[in-house]
Write a protein that holds these residues in place. Structure first.
Motif, PDB file in Angstrom:
ATOM      1  N   PRO A  82     -37.940  18.689 -14.924  1.00  0.00           N
ATOM      2  CA  PRO A  82     -38.946  18.081 -14.034  1.00  0.00           C
ATOM      3  C   PRO A  82     -39.064  16.574 -14.181  1.00  0.00           C
ATOM      4  O   PRO A  82     -39.644  15.911 -13.321  1.00  0.00           O
ATOM      5  CB  PRO A  82     -40.249  18.771 -14.468  1.00  0.00           C
ATOM      6  CG  PRO A  82     -40.012  19.159 -15.891  1.00  0.00           C
ATOM      7  CD  PRO A  82     -38.557  19.487 -16.003  1.00  0.00           C
ATOM      8  N   SER A  83     -38.523  16.014 -15.273  1.00  0.00           N
ATOM      9  CA  SER A  83     -38.607  14.569 -15.471  1.00  0.00           C
ATOM     10  C   SER A  83     -37.497  13.801 -14.760  1.00  0.00           C
ATOM     11  O   SER A  83     -37.514  12.572 -14.755  1.00  0.00           O
ATOM     12  CB  SER A  83     -38.563  14.249 -16.969  1.00  0.00           C
ATOM     13  OG  SER A  83     -37.364  14.735 -17.559  1.00  0.00           O
ATOM     14  N   ASP A  84     -36.557  14.517 -14.151  1.00  0.00           N
ATOM     15  CA  ASP A  84     -35.486  13.854 -13.407  1.00  0.00           C
ATOM     16  C   ASP A  84     -36.065  13.146 -12.189  1.00  0.00           C
ATOM     17  O   ASP A  84     -36.974  13.643 -11.533  1.00  0.00           O
ATOM     18  CB  ASP A  84     -34.426  14.872 -12.985  1.00  0.00           C
ATOM     19  CG  ASP A  84     -33.221  14.210 -12.344  1.00  0.00           C
ATOM     20  OD1 ASP A  84     -33.190  14.133 -11.101  1.00  0.00           O
ATOM     21  OD2 ASP A  84     -32.329  13.777 -13.083  1.00  0.00           O
ATOM     22  N   GLU A  85     -35.524  11.958 -11.895  1.00  0.00           N
ATOM     23  CA  GLU A  85     -36.082  11.158 -10.806  1.00  0.00           C
ATOM     24  C   GLU A  85     -35.950  11.839  -9.455  1.00  0.00           C
ATOM     25  O   GLU A  85     -36.773  11.601  -8.558  1.00  0.00           O
ATOM     26  CB  GLU A  85     -35.409   9.788 -10.766  1.00  0.00           C
ATOM     27  CG  GLU A  85     -33.892   9.843 -10.562  1.00  0.00           C
ATOM     28  CD  GLU A  85     -33.275   8.469 -10.506  1.00  0.00           C
ATOM     29  OE1 GLU A  85     -34.050   7.487 -10.586  1.00  0.00           O
ATOM     30  OE2 GLU A  85     -32.036   8.372 -10.381  1.00  0.00           O
ATOM     31  N   ASN A  86     -34.949  12.680  -9.289  1.00  0.00           N
ATOM     32  CA  ASN A  86     -34.791  13.397  -8.033  1.00  0.00           C
ATOM     33  C   ASN A  86     -35.633  14.667  -7.964  1.00  0.00           C
ATOM     34  O   ASN A  86     -35.848  15.206  -6.873  1.00  0.00           O
ATOM     35  CB  ASN A  86     -33.317  13.757  -7.821  1.00  0.00           C
ATOM     36  CG  ASN A  86     -32.450  12.536  -7.638  1.00  0.00           C
ATOM     37  OD1 ASN A  86     -32.854  11.559  -7.021  1.00  0.00           O
ATOM     38  ND2 ASN A  86     -31.246  12.573  -8.188  1.00  0.00           N
ATOM     39  N   VAL A  87     -36.071  15.162  -9.112  1.00  0.00           N
ATOM     40  CA  VAL A  87     -36.850  16.395  -9.156  1.00  0.00           C
ATOM     41  C   VAL A  87     -38.350  16.108  -9.094  1.00  0.00           C
ATOM     42  O   VAL A  87     -39.122  16.963  -8.647  1.00  0.00           O
ATOM     43  CB  VAL A  87     -36.488  17.200 -10.427  1.00  0.00           C
ATOM     44  CG1 VAL A  87     -37.266  18.505 -10.493  1.00  0.00           C
ATOM     45  CG2 VAL A  87     -34.996  17.487 -10.463  1.00  0.00           C
ATOM     46  N   ILE A  88     -38.768  14.926  -9.520  1.00  0.00           N
ATOM     47  CA  ILE A  88     -40.201  14.592  -9.514  1.00  0.00           C
ATOM     48  C   ILE A  88     -40.820  14.744  -8.126  1.00  0.00           C
ATOM     49  O   ILE A  88     -41.902  15.335  -7.984  1.00  0.00           O
ATOM     50  CB  ILE A  88     -40.403  13.172 -10.070  1.00  0.00           C
ATOM     51  CG1 ILE A  88     -40.061  13.133 -11.563  1.00  0.00           C
ATOM     52  CG2 ILE A  88     -41.837  12.699  -9.844  1.00  0.00           C
ATOM     53  CD1 ILE A  88     -40.166  11.759 -12.182  1.00  0.00           C
ATOM     54  N   PRO A  89     -40.181  14.258  -7.035  1.00  0.00           N
ATOM     55  CA  PRO A  89     -40.783  14.485  -5.704  1.00  0.00           C
ATOM     56  C   PRO A  89     -40.888  15.962  -5.343  1.00  0.00           C
ATOM     57  O   PRO A  89     -41.820  16.358  -4.631  1.00  0.00           O
ATOM     58  CB  PRO A  89     -39.826  13.751  -4.759  1.00  0.00           C
ATOM     59  CG  PRO A  89     -39.129  12.744  -5.603  1.00  0.00           C
ATOM     60  CD  PRO A  89     -38.999  13.386  -6.946  1.00  0.00           C
TER      61      PRO A  89
END
Length: 378
Positions: A98-105
């Protein structure tokens, strides 16, 4: 402490500290109320929690390369769409990294969209936004009866389609000016730039193609789509008799698939409790299939434009090559003409007696026959 020749620790609990710990994975848990919390558990706890096999969990391993996959299991949906790796149940969503920049949205969108229509289930504990959303649905005459897993699946499909469409738009923004510049001026720099853009387009096309193929495969198999109805299977397992009279679910969230489902609500309202009915999910998947297919068509158009540019450049190079060949022919013709003069001079400069030279002097003023010179010296 030594007993019978074996070394035994004084504290039995010390053995636990020697045991190697299983590496943990980072997960985010989003429930039906939109609440999210970090979840650091190993794969065995995940398998026990959602009741899936290890081979299904292996698909979500970020260290392994698996194609885009949507699998329906008895109590979960295993979702692997690019960077979106999730396990969807009828009550919660487990999202990896969940901390991935693409997963946060995606996490934020799940928190915003999952509580829609759940204010009545939460006993009126929802915040003002949820109540306002429920009032807006009431004003339009639509009630959110879509199952939890479909709302989560819709968020994931919308996120991956938007992500790939954005990458395609960025590629188009960079590719078309580069191709126009290469057309006007052929240079090593422009050629290398277009080569890199073409490689990026090939990789992006493969990614989009995988997502499209997975959606197409689901749409072609009604049994695979029926496996994604987790709430229906759970209701049928708990009350198989009463489930016959249960109403069907309809997607009403404000997205593409929801709007199409609303348009077909009148025809779907007559169907009740048919476990083979997958029209709702089919409408949802078709909407995003059309969107991902549109992205693929844009990439196909870009590829055709690149191919046309390459053909134009090859025509220009052929034209320059023909001009060089023409120049080479002219130079070769001039060389042949000059060689004829050299040939004539060489022939008449040899020591060959000619009878018609007697009394007429020499054909060339500065060429002397050696035989004549010897006769004069005598």
């Amino acid at each position: 402490m030594a007993q019978n020749g074996y070394l035994v620790p004084a504290d039995p609990s010390a053995v636990v500290t020697v045991k190697k710990k299983t590496p943990q994975a980072s997960w985010a848990l989003i429930d039906a109320t939109g609440q999210s919390e970090p979840l650091d558990v190993d794969k065995y706890e995940i398998m026990h929690r959602v009741q899936i096999h290890a081979r299904d969990l292996r698909i979500l391993d970020p260290n392994l390369s698996y194609p885009s996959t949507i699998l329906g299991r008895e109590r979960a949906i295993v979702l692997n769409l690019e960077h979106i790796k999730a396990i969807i149940t009828s009550e919660e969503v487990l999202l990896r990294d969940p901390s991935d920049e693409n997963v946060i949205p995606v996490v934020e969108e799940l928190r915003r969209r999952l509580p829609v229509g759940n204010a009545s289930h939460n006993g009126g504990q929802g915040d003002g936004k949820e109540i306002a959303g429920a009032q807006n649905d009431g004003d339009t005459g639509d009630e959110d009866e879509s199952p939890f897993e479909f709302r989560a699946l819709e968020v994931a499909l919308e996120a991956i389609c938007s992500f790939l469409a954005a990458r395609t738009a960025e590629l188009e923004t960079a590719a078309y000016p580069a191709l126009d510049e290469l057309t006007s001026k052929i240079s090593s720099r422009n050629l290398d730039r277009v080569r890199k853009l073409k490689s990026a387009m090939t990789r992006l096309t493969a990614r989009v193609q995988k997502v499209r193929d997975e959606l197409e495969q689901l749409l072609d198999d009604d049994d695979d789509m029926a496996d994604l109805y987790l709430s229906r299977k759970l209701s049928s397992a708990s009350s198989p008799i009463s489930s016959i009279g249960e109403p069907n679910w309809y997607t009403t969230s404000p997205t593409i698939g929801s709007k199409i489902s609303r348009a077909s609500r009148a025809s779907l309202a007559t169907v009740h409790g048919d476990e083979n009915d997958v029209e709702e999910l089919e409408m949802l998947l078709e909407a995003y299939f059309m969107q991902i297919d549109s992205t693929l068509n844009r990439l196909t158009t870009l590829r055709e434009y690149i191919d046309d540019t390459e053909d134009y450049i090859n025509i220009q190079l052929d034209n320059h090559r023909n001009q060089l060949i023409q120049l080479e022919l002219v130079l070769s013709s001039g060389t042949v003409c000059l060689s004829m003069y050299s040939l004539v001079a060489g022939i008449f400069g040899m020591n060959i007696p000619y009878t018609w030279n007697d009394g007429h002097g020499y054909m060339f003023k500065y060429v002397r026959n050696q035989n004549s010179i010897r006769m004069r010296m005598k």
